[in-house]
Design a protein around this motif. Structure first.
Motif, PDB file in Angstrom:
ATOM      1  N   LEU A  40      -4.181  -5.616  -1.780  1.00 45.41           N
ATOM      2  CA  LEU A  40      -3.799  -4.439  -2.560  1.00 45.41           C
ATOM      3  C   LEU A  40      -4.260  -4.522  -4.019  1.00 45.41           C
ATOM      4  CD1 LEU A  40      -0.253  -4.100  -0.999  1.00 45.41           C
ATOM      5  CD2 LEU A  40      -2.094  -2.425  -0.771  1.00 45.41           C
ATOM      6  N   ARG A  77       2.831   2.301  -6.289  1.00 44.76           N
ATOM      7  CA  ARG A  77       2.779   2.419  -4.836  1.00 44.76           C
ATOM      8  C   ARG A  77       2.266   1.129  -4.199  1.00 44.76           C
ATOM      9  NH1 ARG A  77       4.916   6.248  -1.487  1.00 44.76           N
ATOM     10  NH2 ARG A  77       3.929   7.978  -2.600  1.00 44.76           N
ATOM     11  N   ARG A  78       1.274   0.498  -4.825  1.00 37.74           N
ATOM     12  CA  ARG A  78       0.747  -0.765  -4.285  1.00 37.74           C
ATOM     13  C   ARG A  78       1.836  -1.834  -4.244  1.00 37.74           C
ATOM     14  NH1 ARG A  78      -5.375  -1.690  -6.617  1.00 37.74           N
ATOM     15  NH2 ARG A  78      -5.942   0.503  -6.872  1.00 37.74           N
ATOM     16  N   ILE A  87       4.275  -1.013  -1.390  1.00 33.90           N
ATOM     17  CA  ILE A  87       3.714  -1.351  -0.080  1.00 33.90           C
ATOM     18  C   ILE A  87       3.714  -2.860   0.124  1.00 33.90           C
ATOM     19  CG2 ILE A  87       1.608  -1.318   1.316  1.00 33.90           C
ATOM     20  CD1 ILE A  87       0.948   1.387   0.004  1.00 33.90           C
ATOM     21  N   THR A 120       0.066   6.244   1.793  1.00 30.03           N
ATOM     22  CA  THR A 120      -1.164   5.942   1.058  1.00 30.03           C
ATOM     23  C   THR A 120      -1.610   7.070   0.148  1.00 30.03           C
ATOM     24  OG1 THR A 120      -2.595   6.799   2.828  1.00 30.03           O
ATOM     25  CG2 THR A 120      -1.948   4.473   2.958  1.00 30.03           C
ATOM     26  N   LEU A 179      -2.937   6.028  -3.302  1.00 32.04           N
ATOM     27  CA  LEU A 179      -3.903   4.937  -3.381  1.00 32.04           C
ATOM     28  C   LEU A 179      -5.322   5.468  -3.570  1.00 32.04           C
ATOM     29  CD1 LEU A 179      -2.693   2.531  -0.551  1.00 32.04           C
ATOM     30  CD2 LEU A 179      -2.000   2.592  -2.956  1.00 32.04           C
ATOM     31  N   ARG A 202      -6.921   2.006  -0.212  1.00 31.77           N
ATOM     32  CA  ARG A 202      -6.531   2.569   1.080  1.00 31.77           C
ATOM     33  C   ARG A 202      -7.347   1.943   2.214  1.00 31.77           C
ATOM     34  NH1 ARG A 202      -7.584   7.141   4.304  1.00 31.77           N
ATOM     35  NH2 ARG A 202      -5.685   8.029   5.226  1.00 31.77           N
ATOM     36  N   LEU A 211      -6.127  -1.590   2.859  1.00 29.26           N
ATOM     37  CA  LEU A 211      -4.821  -1.595   3.520  1.00 29.26           C
ATOM     38  C   LEU A 211      -4.959  -1.266   5.006  1.00 29.26           C
ATOM     39  CD1 LEU A 211      -1.726  -1.715   3.487  1.00 29.26           C
ATOM     40  CD2 LEU A 211      -1.712   0.703   2.825  1.00 29.26           C
ATOM     41  N   LEU A 212      -5.744  -0.251   5.330  1.00 25.12           N
ATOM     42  CA  LEU A 212      -5.925   0.127   6.732  1.00 25.12           C
ATOM     43  C   LEU A 212      -6.561  -1.004   7.536  1.00 25.12           C
ATOM     44  CD1 LEU A 212      -7.125   3.826   6.316  1.00 25.12           C
ATOM     45  CD2 LEU A 212      -4.901   3.038   7.160  1.00 25.12           C
ATOM     46  N   TYR A 248       1.961   5.971  11.962  1.00 23.33           N
ATOM     47  CA  TYR A 248       1.521   6.400  10.633  1.00 23.33           C
ATOM     48  C   TYR A 248       1.425   7.921  10.608  1.00 23.33           C
ATOM     49  CZ  TYR A 248      -1.757   6.737   6.620  1.00 23.33           C
ATOM     50  OH  TYR A 248      -2.383   7.055   5.438  1.00 23.33           O
ATOM     51  N   THR A 279       0.449  11.149   8.482  1.00 21.43           N
ATOM     52  CA  THR A 279      -0.346  11.458   7.294  1.00 21.43           C
ATOM     53  C   THR A 279      -1.096  12.768   7.475  1.00 21.43           C
ATOM     54  OG1 THR A 279      -2.034  10.605   5.774  1.00 21.43           O
ATOM     55  CG2 THR A 279      -2.375  10.213   8.121  1.00 21.43           C
TER      56      THR A 279
END
Length: 331
Positions: A145, A162-163, A166, A183, A186, A191, A194-195, A211, A213
């Motif tokens: 991250l 946010r990072r 997470i 995300t 991000l 992003r 992370l994915l 997830y 989104t």
């Protein structure tokens, strides 16, 4: 098009004929209210990466919160790792079930609800404040991250906060992870990293991820399964390969076509109602009303119907309680 997703691996998430309506303040659904989630059934297995899609208000967040044990439903309706999502609190306390959604927020009396938490504390203190964590996993997440441990939360951007959020949510090795538009703040690189990390968690440890989104960048081949929800009902639950067989479009364009069709059908339905002399939209049932005695009598006992952070009574039609503890504000 299929309620269960076939897989030889162990079942991790099982929803059976789930119906749910947000209760009023008496703890019961308001009379006449329609279920927000209705007849929803779904089965997922170890290693599945499920993309939950649907329009705004379709019920995605509610489904994730129910799975995360945040709303009470029947113990057999929702099972995570073979246990009741709501009744077995060890699921979340152990870290086996992890829910990440929205920003860090809190309610502040007379300031408002959902106030962002932006205290003067470093990222290092927050991350290292989580106990019982594998140092190697923590270091890997900080690297994935790209977190600067010297960040101060009250000076950081939304994406930086946010990072950290997470990172803290993933410190303990989860078995089932629920992500609700996590995300959104991000940047492209964070992003993507992370994915990639989440894919590895599913492939190497057999974790299950759901997830939800509206952002499809980088998701073309990320999920193993797609679940489409509309009006609180399951419309489709299929492996990604089957979805691609059904459509020659990209994943985003495929989902877009579903949502456009849904919108057009809704517009047609509203037009037909209007032609029949009915209201275009169904009349919403007031979800905060307390109906009838003994419910109203019970609420009077609790601070005379007043809730923290509000300057008005939460009991419909009872705006001027003589003995409210907040009465000084109205003198």
């Amino acid at each position: 098009m299929g309620e269960a997703i076939a897989d030889e691996r162990s079942t991790t998430v099982e929803i059976k004929d789930l119906s749910f309506t947000y209760p009023g303040i008496d703890g019961h659904p308001p009379p006449g209210s329609a279920p927000l989630i209705d007849g929803f059934s779904l089965t997922l297995h170890a290693g599945n990466r499920c993309l939950l899609v649907g329009s705004n208000g379709a019920g995605k967040t509610t489904i994730l919160k129910i799975l995360g044990g945040k709303h009470m439903v029947g113990p057999e309706m929702v099972r995570v790792l073979g246990r009741s999502a709501f009744h077995d609190t060890a699921l979340t306390s152990s870290g086996d079930l992890s829910y990440l959604g929205g920003e860090w927020r809190r309610d502040v009396a007379f300031a408002g609800f959902e106030v962002s938490i932006q205290m003067d504390v470093s990222a290092e203190k927050m991350i290292y404040g989580v106990t019982g964590v594998d140092p190697q996993r923590r270091d890997e997440l900080i690297k994935v991250l790209d977190i600067d441990l010297s960040w101060r939360m009250h000076k950081s951007s939304d994406g930086q906060r946010r990072r950290v959020q997470i990172c803290m949510g993933l410190l303990k090795p989860f078995k089932v992870l629920l992500l609700d538009e996590i995300t959104v703040d991000l940047d492209v690189l964070a992003r993507a990293n992370l994915l990639k990390y989440l894919s590895k968690e599913c492939e190497e440890r057999g974790a299950t991820i759901i997830y939800a989104t509206h952002i499809f960048d980088g998701l073309e081949n990320w999920p193993t399964h797609i679940v489409y929800v509309a009006h609180g009902k399951l419309q489709l639950a299929l492996p990604l390969a089957k979805v691609k067989e059904m459509s020659n479009l990209s994943l985003m364009r495929t989902v877009e076509s579903w949502l456009r069709k849904e919108r057009d059908e809704d517009r047609k339905r509203r037009k037909e109602r209007k032609l029949k002399g009915l209201e275009e939209f169904d009349r919403a049932v007031e979800g905060t009303r307390v109906i009838g005695d003994p419910a109203k009598s019970a609420v009077r006992v609790v601070n005379n119907g007043w809730a923290a952070g509000r300057l008005h009574s939460t009991v419909a039609g009872e705006e001027n309680f003589t003995f409210s503890s907040n009465r000084v504000l109205r003198q």
